[in-house]
Enzyme design. Structure first.
Site, PDB file in Angstrom:
ATOM      1  N   GLY A  28      -9.001   4.068  -8.142  1.00 45.99           N
ATOM      2  CA  GLY A  28      -9.757   3.173  -7.274  1.00 45.99           C
ATOM      3  C   GLY A  28      -8.819   2.435  -6.339  1.00 45.99           C
ATOM      4  O   GLY A  28      -7.740   2.920  -6.003  1.00 45.99           O
ATOM      5  N   CYS A  29      -9.206   1.259  -5.956  1.00 43.38           N
ATOM      6  CA  CYS A  29      -8.425   0.448  -5.027  1.00 43.38           C
ATOM      7  C   CYS A  29      -7.030   0.169  -5.584  1.00 43.38           C
ATOM      8  O   CYS A  29      -6.886  -0.277  -6.714  1.00 43.38           O
ATOM      9  CB  CYS A  29      -9.155  -0.867  -4.794  1.00 43.38           C
ATOM     10  SG  CYS A  29      -8.217  -2.066  -3.837  1.00 43.38           S
ATOM     11  N   PHE A  30      -6.009   0.429  -4.780  1.00 40.29           N
ATOM     12  CA  PHE A  30      -4.645   0.226  -5.286  1.00 40.29           C
ATOM     13  C   PHE A  30      -4.291  -1.240  -5.472  1.00 40.29           C
ATOM     14  O   PHE A  30      -3.353  -1.561  -6.172  1.00 40.29           O
ATOM     15  CB  PHE A  30      -3.586   0.968  -4.491  1.00 40.29           C
ATOM     16  CG  PHE A  30      -3.581   0.819  -2.989  1.00 40.29           C
ATOM     17  CD1 PHE A  30      -3.966  -0.326  -2.335  1.00 40.29           C
ATOM     18  CD2 PHE A  30      -3.144   1.883  -2.214  1.00 40.29           C
ATOM     19  CE1 PHE A  30      -3.921  -0.445  -0.961  1.00 40.29           C
ATOM     20  CE2 PHE A  30      -3.083   1.792  -0.833  1.00 40.29           C
ATOM     21  CZ  PHE A  30      -3.482   0.616  -0.211  1.00 40.29           C
TER      22      PHE A  30
END
Length: 170
Positions: free
Chosen positions: A8-10
């Site tokens: 997902g979002c880093f």
């Protein structure tokens, strides 16, 4: 040793993995696409094929690849295709980019074990793929949560993941 994970979002994955003892360096970036030197804006369109990843350099005397996998699977949803919560798109996919055959085998065994144990209610969709070219994200993404803890996305999305990690691994 190096590991590259897309969960997902880093900003979320970086914030979680920064808390592990044995991490030498951790960089947010992009992997798995077809565009050279992609920008964040390009990756966000979903047209480059890249996933948001974290690339971890870790000390094998303190942390194993299996330890990283345990944290990875407990801090994101590996059952949603191209999505983590409200973050939707191929850039938010769940993927393990292996750097050698041992990592590939370990990742596949780990996923098979989770599946056999019925840990998740839905099938795991996490891909296991060879690592490709890593493109480091723009500087402002590094340590994003540490520098922006009150940013609305960080409060609503990143902090709950960090809290989940702390509860599971304190």
């Amino acid at each position: 040793m190096k590991a590259t994970l897309a969960g997902g979002c880093f900003w979320c994955t970086e914030a979680v993995f920064q808390r592990l003892k044995g991490i030498n360096t951790l960089l947010p970036g992009y992997m798995g696409g077809h565009t050279e030197n992609p920008t964040y804006e390009e990756v966000c369109t979903g047209k480059t094929g890249h996933a948001e990843v974290i690339q971890i350099d870790y000390n094998e005397d303190e942390l194993s690849f299996r330890d990283l996998l345990e944290v990875f699977f407990k801090t994101h949803d590996p059952t949603t295709l191209n999505r983590q919560g409200n973050d939707i798109g191929t850039q938010y996919r769940s993927e393990i980019f292996y750097h050698n055959d041992l990592q590939k085998d370990e990742a596949e065994r780990f996923i098979a074990g989770l599946t056999a144990e019925g840990v998740f209610d839905k099938p795991i969709v996490t891909k296991v793929s060879p690592a490709g070219v890593f493109y480091e994200a723009e500087d402002y993404h590094t340590n994003y949560f540490l520098r922006n803890p009150n940013q609305p996305y960080c409060v609503a999305v990143v902090k709950p993941k960090v809290d989940k990690f702390i509860k599971a691994f304190e």
